[in-house]
Design a protein around this motif. Structure first.
Motif, PDB file in Angstrom:
ATOM      1  N   SER A   1       0.819  -1.203   0.000  1.00 45.88           N
ATOM      2  CA  SER A   1       0.000   0.000   0.000  1.00 45.88           C
ATOM      3  C   SER A   1       0.853   1.253   0.000  1.00 45.88           C
ATOM      4  CB  SER A   1      -0.907   0.012   1.221  1.00 45.88           C
ATOM      5  OG  SER A   1      -2.034  -0.789   0.983  1.00 45.88           O
TER       6      SER A   1
ATOM      7  N   ILE B   1      -2.707   5.358  -1.593  1.00 44.38           N
ATOM      8  CA  ILE B   1      -3.750   4.344  -1.498  1.00 44.38           C
ATOM      9  C   ILE B   1      -4.262   4.233  -0.072  1.00 44.38           C
ATOM     10  CG2 ILE B   1      -4.197   1.868  -1.668  1.00 44.38           C
ATOM     11  CD1 ILE B   1      -2.489   1.786  -4.135  1.00 44.38           C
ATOM     12  N   THR B   2      -3.345   4.228   0.867  1.00 44.82           N
ATOM     13  CA  THR B   2      -3.741   4.164   2.266  1.00 44.82           C
ATOM     14  C   THR B   2      -4.680   5.310   2.619  1.00 44.82           C
ATOM     15  OG1 THR B   2      -1.545   3.279   2.728  1.00 44.82           O
ATOM     16  CG2 THR B   2      -2.859   3.993   4.607  1.00 44.82           C
TER      17      THR B   2
ATOM     18  N   LEU C   1      -6.525   7.134   0.613  1.00 46.13           N
ATOM     19  CA  LEU C   1      -7.808   7.012  -0.090  1.00 46.13           C
ATOM     20  C   LEU C   1      -8.718   6.051   0.652  1.00 46.13           C
ATOM     21  CD1 LEU C   1      -8.202   6.311  -3.895  1.00 46.13           C
ATOM     22  CD2 LEU C   1      -9.305   7.993  -2.453  1.00 46.13           C
ATOM     23  N   GLN C   2      -8.130   4.934   0.996  1.00 45.36           N
ATOM     24  CA  GLN C   2      -8.853   3.885   1.674  1.00 45.36           C
ATOM     25  C   GLN C   2      -9.400   4.388   3.013  1.00 45.36           C
ATOM     26  OE1 GLN C   2      -6.351   0.458   2.056  1.00 45.36           O
ATOM     27  NE2 GLN C   2      -8.061  -0.866   1.481  1.00 45.36           N
TER      28      GLN C   2
ATOM     29  N   HIS D   1     -13.034   5.625   0.579  1.00 39.34           N
ATOM     30  CA  HIS D   1     -13.213   5.345  -0.846  1.00 39.34           C
ATOM     31  C   HIS D   1     -12.791   3.912  -1.155  1.00 39.34           C
ATOM     32  CE1 HIS D   1     -13.169   9.765  -0.903  1.00 39.34           C
ATOM     33  NE2 HIS D   1     -13.915   9.643  -1.966  1.00 39.34           N
ATOM     34  N   ARG D   2     -13.462   3.325  -2.111  1.00 39.60           N
ATOM     35  CA  ARG D   2     -13.113   1.964  -2.486  1.00 39.60           C
ATOM     36  C   ARG D   2     -11.850   1.953  -3.326  1.00 39.60           C
ATOM     37  NH1 ARG D   2     -19.029  -0.497  -4.032  1.00 39.60           N
ATOM     38  NH2 ARG D   2     -19.867  -0.367  -1.921  1.00 39.60           N
ATOM     39  N   ILE D   3     -11.053   0.920  -3.102  1.00 34.56           N
ATOM     40  CA  ILE D   3      -9.837   0.788  -3.883  1.00 34.56           C
ATOM     41  C   ILE D   3     -10.104  -0.144  -5.054  1.00 34.56           C
ATOM     42  CG2 ILE D   3      -7.415   0.143  -3.854  1.00 34.56           C
ATOM     43  CD1 ILE D   3      -8.223   2.542  -2.101  1.00 34.56           C
ATOM     44  N   THR D   4     -10.234   0.451  -6.213  1.00 34.63           N
ATOM     45  CA  THR D   4     -10.471  -0.350  -7.410  1.00 34.63           C
ATOM     46  C   THR D   4      -9.155  -0.474  -8.163  1.00 34.63           C
ATOM     47  OG1 THR D   4     -10.932   1.590  -8.745  1.00 34.63           O
ATOM     48  CG2 THR D   4     -12.778   0.602  -7.590  1.00 34.63           C
TER      49      THR D   4
ATOM     50  N   ARG E   1      -8.249   2.863  -9.815  1.00 36.99           N
ATOM     51  CA  ARG E   1      -7.718   3.891  -8.925  1.00 36.99           C
ATOM     52  C   ARG E   1      -6.303   3.552  -8.497  1.00 36.99           C
ATOM     53  NH1 ARG E   1     -13.006   5.204  -5.183  1.00 36.99           N
ATOM     54  NH2 ARG E   1     -13.971   6.645  -6.667  1.00 36.99           N
ATOM     55  N   ARG E   2      -6.106   2.277  -8.184  1.00 42.89           N
ATOM     56  CA  ARG E   2      -4.783   1.852  -7.767  1.00 42.89           C
ATOM     57  C   ARG E   2      -3.752   2.201  -8.840  1.00 42.89           C
ATOM     58  NH1 ARG E   2      -3.176  -1.981  -4.120  1.00 42.89           N
ATOM     59  NH2 ARG E   2      -5.317  -2.676  -3.824  1.00 42.89           N
TER      60      ARG E   2
END
Lengths: 147, 147
Positions: free
Chosen positions: B5, B9-10, B12-13, B17-20, B23-24
């Motif tokens: 991560s 990303i961390t 966002l999560q 928010h969902r990690i798609t 997005r990743r």
DNA sequence: TTACCTGCAAAGGGTTTGCACTTTG
DNA sequence: CAAAGTGCAAACCCTTTGCAGGTAA
């Protein structure tokens, strides 16, 4: 036809551009206005004096002026372009995300920093864009729009 | 699926928010890139890892990140928007009108000026846009493009 | 399972441009 | 008179959005 020549008109003329009624009007509006106008507002203000002027001409005129360095274009906040006659002393803008107000301020430290950088790196600076966005004191306090 | 991560990303999560996959990938490209990418370049780079990603998703993703303050959008020169992961120490940009090169620089004086202004006027600064345009040393000397 | 997210394609809004006509110098 | 500028409308470009079909949690 108007014979008094503003600095902008003089400069335009000196650079070999023709002085048309439309250009004269656009320059006048820019010089008289103490606000930052976008193309649309400029267009409507200009229409009051040159009813048949088109938006295209406004864009073409500001393009010439911008290229000559007589006016500056700012992207205040996240919005579209705004224009302003280049002032004697540079100044900058703060846009409030809450109430939308735009406040001008000067920042000698910034001017100095720019100058130093230009000298150190041997740059020829043509335009300085320095704008801040955020929330003003009133809006921070839960002001006009409640945020 | 990738388990490491990144900070972006961390964050966002953590914000719900969902990690798609899309997005990743966008976040990865932004983090790995040391350039200022516009939406289009971001899109093409992202497509290498997520072939079916759409430009719309790129825009939607940067919008989220921008709103969270994780990335910044700049209008370098006169062009369209460019994005960049927000750096630890703020830095600014000079765009050469001759060769198009973008140089980053820091300016502690500017940082200080912003901070002082914010305190004095009780502003909450969300974004600082400070960019210079002009000609670099090489282009001034009749460089690459002869100007 | 169900919000949230995505892809696609169409719409949007600011800015630019092609062309025939007008005007400046 | 020739070259530069204008008006109009269409074209452009970047960005946003509606909607039906996916997908993370």
């Amino acid at each position: 036809m108007n014979l008094e020549s503003s600095p902008l008109i003089t400069a335009l003329q000196a650079s070999g551009h023709r002085i048309t009624r439309q250009r004269r009007v656009v320059l006048e509006v820019l010089e008289e206005s103490r606000e930052h106008l976008d193309a649309e507002s400029l267009y409507w203000k200009a229409r009051q004096r040159a009813p048949r002027i088109s938006l295209a001409t406004v864009y073409r005129t500001v393009a010439v002026l911008k290229q000559m360095g007589l006016i500056a274009e700012y992207s205040l906040g996240e919005e579209h372009g705004h224009f302003e006659a280049v002032p004697e002393t540079p100044h900058y803008h703060f846009t409030c995300l809450g109430c939308g107000r735009v406040v001008e301020f000067d920042a000698p430290q910034v001017d100095r920093a720019v100058q130093e950088l230009a000298e150190r790196e041997n740059l020829e600076i043509r335009a300085v864009q320095f704008s801040l966005t955020g929330y003003c004191a009133r809006c921070r306090a839960g002001g006009p729009d409640g945020r």
